[in-house]
Write a protein that holds these residues in place. Sequence first.
Motif, PDB file in Angstrom:
ATOM      1  N   LEU A  62     -10.658  24.564 -41.620  1.00 17.24           N
ATOM      2  CA  LEU A  62     -11.497  23.371 -41.463  1.00 17.24           C
ATOM      3  C   LEU A  62     -12.757  23.685 -40.673  1.00 17.24           C
ATOM      4  CD1 LEU A  62     -11.880  20.310 -41.830  1.00 17.24           C
ATOM      5  CD2 LEU A  62     -10.549  19.988 -39.723  1.00 17.24           C
ATOM      6  N   THR A  63     -12.661  24.638 -39.724  1.00 15.20           N
ATOM      7  CA  THR A  63     -13.791  24.932 -38.844  1.00 15.20           C
ATOM      8  C   THR A  63     -14.219  26.386 -38.958  1.00 15.20           C
ATOM      9  OG1 THR A  63     -12.396  25.568 -36.942  1.00 15.20           O
ATOM     10  CG2 THR A  63     -12.916  23.222 -37.213  1.00 15.20           C
ATOM     11  N   ASP A  84     -12.639  21.102 -46.285  1.00 16.74           N
ATOM     12  CA  ASP A  84     -12.220  19.780 -45.838  1.00 16.74           C
ATOM     13  C   ASP A  84     -11.525  19.131 -47.017  1.00 16.74           C
ATOM     14  OD1 ASP A  84     -11.892  17.171 -45.066  1.00 16.74           O
ATOM     15  OD2 ASP A  84     -14.001  16.772 -44.647  1.00 16.74           O
ATOM     16  N   THR A  86     -10.357  16.360 -47.529  1.00 18.93           N
ATOM     17  CA  THR A  86     -10.682  14.955 -47.806  1.00 18.93           C
ATOM     18  C   THR A  86     -11.979  14.808 -48.585  1.00 18.93           C
ATOM     19  OG1 THR A  86     -11.920  14.596 -45.749  1.00 18.93           O
ATOM     20  CG2 THR A  86      -9.531  14.289 -45.667  1.00 18.93           C
ATOM     21  N   SER A  87     -12.698  15.904 -48.814  1.00 12.12           N
ATOM     22  CA  SER A  87     -13.965  15.877 -49.531  1.00 12.12           C
ATOM     23  C   SER A  87     -13.813  16.589 -50.870  1.00 12.12           C
ATOM     24  CB  SER A  87     -15.064  16.560 -48.705  1.00 12.12           C
ATOM     25  OG  SER A  87     -16.194  16.840 -49.487  1.00 12.12           O
ATOM     26  N   SER A  90     -16.143  19.508 -51.187  1.00 11.61           N
ATOM     27  CA  SER A  90     -15.670  20.696 -50.474  1.00 11.61           C
ATOM     28  C   SER A  90     -14.540  21.379 -51.238  1.00 11.61           C
ATOM     29  CB  SER A  90     -15.191  20.293 -49.074  1.00 11.61           C
ATOM     30  OG  SER A  90     -14.692  21.410 -48.364  1.00 11.61           O
ATOM     31  N   VAL A 137      -5.614  13.056 -46.024  1.00  3.84           N
ATOM     32  CA  VAL A 137      -5.373  14.483 -45.782  1.00  3.84           C
ATOM     33  C   VAL A 137      -4.055  14.917 -46.410  1.00  3.84           C
ATOM     34  CG1 VAL A 137      -5.013  16.264 -44.027  1.00  3.84           C
ATOM     35  CG2 VAL A 137      -6.702  14.451 -43.647  1.00  3.84           C
TER      36      VAL A 137
END
Length: 313
Positions: A62-63, A84, A86-87, A90, A137
């Motif tokens: 995620l990061t 991500d 949720t996107s 992405s 998620v």
Amino acid sequence: MWLYLAALLLGLYFLRRWYRERQTVENLTEKYVFITGCDTGFGNLLARHLDARGLRVLAACLTQQGAEELGKVTSERLQTTLLDVTSTESVAAAAAWAKEHVGDGGLWGLVNNAGITIPGAPNGWLTKEDFQKVLNVNLLGTIDVTLHLLPLLMRARGRVVNVSSVWGRISILGGAYSPSKYAVEAFSDSLRRELLPFGTKVCIIEPGFFHTAATDAKLVIGNLHRIWERVPEEIKLNYTEMTKYTILLGTLSRQPLSMVTNCMEHALTALHPRTRYSAGWDAMIYGIPASYLPTVLVDQVVNLAWLSLSQKS
């Protein structure tokens, strides 16, 4: 005589199962595995284990910090990307990135590990938006990633490994975590039956409570108190005790994460993987048996457990 015969047949069954489960897939060093949620916890540990075994790991973090730290402790075989779940944009970008890496051979394994536990609290304290955050998620992210990578998985006749939970069989806490895991179980079951004729397998991992970054006690309890502060007064009158949830969430199990990652690894590398894997003593001793007991009995047991916690406080 019949007792001895039954014991013999049972012994032969477990011996056959043990033998089958020890057989591994050939050419593992040529296999690509895509793992979500690799910043910390199960995903991070699994990525490092598979990399050490020589598999080609595509680790989604995620990061940027999580990706960089994972890269420092793994070989050059392991590749990282940001994701991500949720996107959809992405997810689509990560799927295109994975396609470039795997080439014509396809993707051997997908581990849908990314998940969150908060916002989590008694249902009466929460809003629709709280439920959406977790569902986006744990459920919709899992579905979106799977659908984008499915053509690559079917090309390789590979494996989909979905991380559900034993609390996707029996729910004892409020919030969207258990509903999301119940739904992951249903999605996995339908997908497994759909892909069976194509040689692509779907496995479910059902952990109990494990202490990870997503379930850090301080983080969970802090979230619980923040939610309590915004609860309307008329609702608070019906929930005068936070102690039950605070004690339970503050004593999240510290079982070794390897109990879960070993199941994931077996699902990816065994020639004959299981359909379901239960991980954690709480899952095997309580969660799984309770899921088969009459509902009225389980309700009474859970209620007595809450009452016991409250009295100890």
